[in-house]
Design a protein around this motif. Structure first.
Motif, mmCIF file in Angstrom:
data_model
loop_
_atom_site.group_PDB
_atom_site.id
_atom_site.type_symbol
_atom_site.label_atom_id
_atom_site.label_comp_id
_atom_site.label_asym_id
_atom_site.label_seq_id
_atom_site.Cartn_x
_atom_site.Cartn_y
_atom_site.Cartn_z
ATOM 1 N N GLN A 156 -10.888 2.002 0.750
ATOM 2 C CA GLN A 156 -11.518 0.775 1.239
ATOM 3 C C GLN A 156 -10.597 0.008 2.173
ATOM 4 O O GLN A 156 -11.065 -0.612 3.140
ATOM 5 C CB GLN A 156 -11.920 -0.106 0.061
ATOM 6 N N ALA A 157 -9.292 0.038 1.906
ATOM 7 C CA ALA A 157 -8.350 -0.731 2.716
ATOM 8 C C ALA A 157 -8.344 -0.281 4.171
ATOM 9 O O ALA A 157 -8.014 -1.063 5.070
ATOM 10 C CB ALA A 157 -6.943 -0.630 2.134
ATOM 11 N N HIS A 185 -8.910 6.566 -4.308
ATOM 12 C CA HIS A 185 -10.022 5.633 -4.143
ATOM 13 C C HIS A 185 -9.902 4.479 -5.128
ATOM 14 O O HIS A 185 -10.070 3.304 -4.757
ATOM 15 C CB HIS A 185 -11.351 6.352 -4.338
ATOM 16 N N ILE A 228 -16.915 2.632 0.184
ATOM 17 C CA ILE A 228 -16.512 1.701 -0.877
ATOM 18 C C ILE A 228 -17.037 2.179 -2.239
ATOM 19 O O ILE A 228 -16.362 2.041 -3.263
ATOM 20 C CB ILE A 228 -17.010 0.285 -0.563
ATOM 21 N N TRP A 270 0.822 -1.210 0.000
ATOM 22 C CA TRP A 270 0.000 0.000 0.000
ATOM 23 C C TRP A 270 0.856 1.261 0.000
ATOM 24 O O TRP A 270 0.474 2.280 -0.583
ATOM 25 C CB TRP A 270 -0.947 -0.001 1.193
ATOM 26 N N GLY A 322 -7.641 1.725 -4.240
ATOM 27 C CA GLY A 322 -8.055 0.839 -3.150
ATOM 28 C C GLY A 322 -7.712 1.323 -1.756
ATOM 29 O O GLY A 322 -8.044 0.640 -0.776
#
Length: 380
Positions: free
Chosen positions: A59-60, A53, A121, A20, A56
């Motif tokens: 959401q992570a 977004h 999400i 990430w 990811g």
């Protein structure tokens, strides 16, 4: 520039989350190209937020049971530092976005938590709207009273420095209900207005004053009180914004020092011993501030009761070093760094903001000093 943290360092991001940080690093390279223009025009970096977004990262940050990856505070901090080094406004907007979403998910009922997680999400935008114009650092202790009405509570007042408010689908707001600070999720309607506040730094956050003009806070969006204080992304993340700004200030300083030639000697400014001493001091202080922030995030990941005292140390430590390195950067840049077209003046302005953001440095120092000086058991 500074000593990198080894991948296996216990205070760094967990091994299964380091990808990430790489995602953020790749995105940040593109963000940096538009930072100065967005600052000049005070334009929201919407494209950057959409890219985060799509990558990811939003959401992570959610809990696994709600579709996320329960991203650690250590990883979120590392991501914020990378983003802030490239574009501090984007980093601040993202922090307030995920922080507001986290507050609504964590403090909501199971049904509310599911609703807000699904909204995050789906790409909906969140904004943190807690600070009142006369509230100072006491953003968790609102003074504005919400009066009961059918279906909820009516609030007339204002929240200040609400980053990204113009594109927010959901606000995290608070008010006094029956004398108690109470959190609500709010979907803005015609009663919610925005009054521009052209800030000195982080201009692309467009942190406006939000007016609440008889706005109804719905009962089904009310968050029950939390029995125990919990770490949150905003408290854990503010120090990392300043660390990223300090990184860029140091890099810019070095680039200018290498490129500027002294007429008296014909040699680069970087060869001057007094500057080398100043830079060495800056590097040592930046590395120390980073370790304090890493430790604070590590405590947050363990839900430790020592997190809050640590966060109150991490933020002013990082704020100070960012401001001081930006000041040194301005000195090295000289007159050319003081013109509007120079990135130095933008870095200098951005570096001031962390000092003022609640909890301000003065508030943190007062809290720390009082705890140290006061006798055990002595009441304020």
């Amino acid at each position: 520039m500074t000593m990198p943290m080894p991948d296996d360092h216990p205070l760094g991001p967990p091994a299964d989350e380091r990808s990430w940080v790489r995602v953020a690093t790749e995105l940040a390279a593109g963000f940096a190209a538009t930072t100065d223009e967005a600052d000049r025009t005070a334009r929201l970096p919407v494209e950057n937020l959409r890219a985060l977004h799509a990558g990811g990262l939003d959401q992570a940050t959610l809990p696994r049971e709600l579709g996320g990856q329960s991203l650690s505070y250590r990883t979120v901090g590392a991501v914020l530092r990378v983003l802030a080094a490239a574009d501090p406004s984007t980093a601040c907007l993202w922090l307030m976005h995920i922080g507001a979403a986290e507050g609504l998910v964590r403090h909501g009922t199971p049904e509310l938590a599911r609703y807000y997680a699904d909204e995050l999400i789906a790409g909906r935008r969140f904004a943190n709207a807690l600070s009142e114009p006369s509230g100072g650092n006491q953003f968790l202790s609102p003074q504005q009273v919400a009066e009961p009405v059918d279906g909820g509570y009516r609030l007339t007042g204002a929240k200040r420095f609400v980053s990204g408010c113009e594109i927010a689908d959901h606000f995290l707001v608070n008010a006094l209900v029956d004398g108690q600070p109470t959190l609500f999720g709010l979907e803005p309607d015609h009663t919610v207005t925005f009054e521009p506040q052209d800030t000195l730094g982080l201009r692309a956050t467009r942190s406006h004053l939000v007016g609440l003009n008889g706005t109804v806070l719905r009962s089904d969006r009310r968050c029950p009180p939390s029995p125990v204080p919990k770490p949150n992304h905003i408290a854990a993340g503010l120090a990392w914004l300043s660390l990223g700004i300090a990184d860029t200030a140091l890099d810019t300083l070095v680039r200018y020092a290498r490129g500027r030639t002294l007429p008296s000697t014909g040699r680069p400014l970087a060869d001057e011993q007094h500057l080398q001493f100043d830079v060495a001091d800056a590097v040592l202080r930046l590395e120390a501030a980073a370790l304090v922030a890493h430790n604070s995030a590590w405590l947050a990941d363990r839900d430790s009761p020592h997190f809050l005292p640590s966060a109150l140390r991490a933020k002013p430590t990082a704020n100070r070093v960012a401001r001081d390195i930006a000041q040194l950067c301005l000195q090295v840049g000289g007159g050319s760094g003081f013109v509007a077209t120079s990135p130095i003046q933008r870095i200098f302005r951005d570096a001031q903001t962390g000092w003022l953001m609640a909890h301000s440095v003065e508030f943190c120092l007062n809290h720390i000093g009082t705890e140290v000086v006061r006798a055990p058991g002595e009441q304020p």
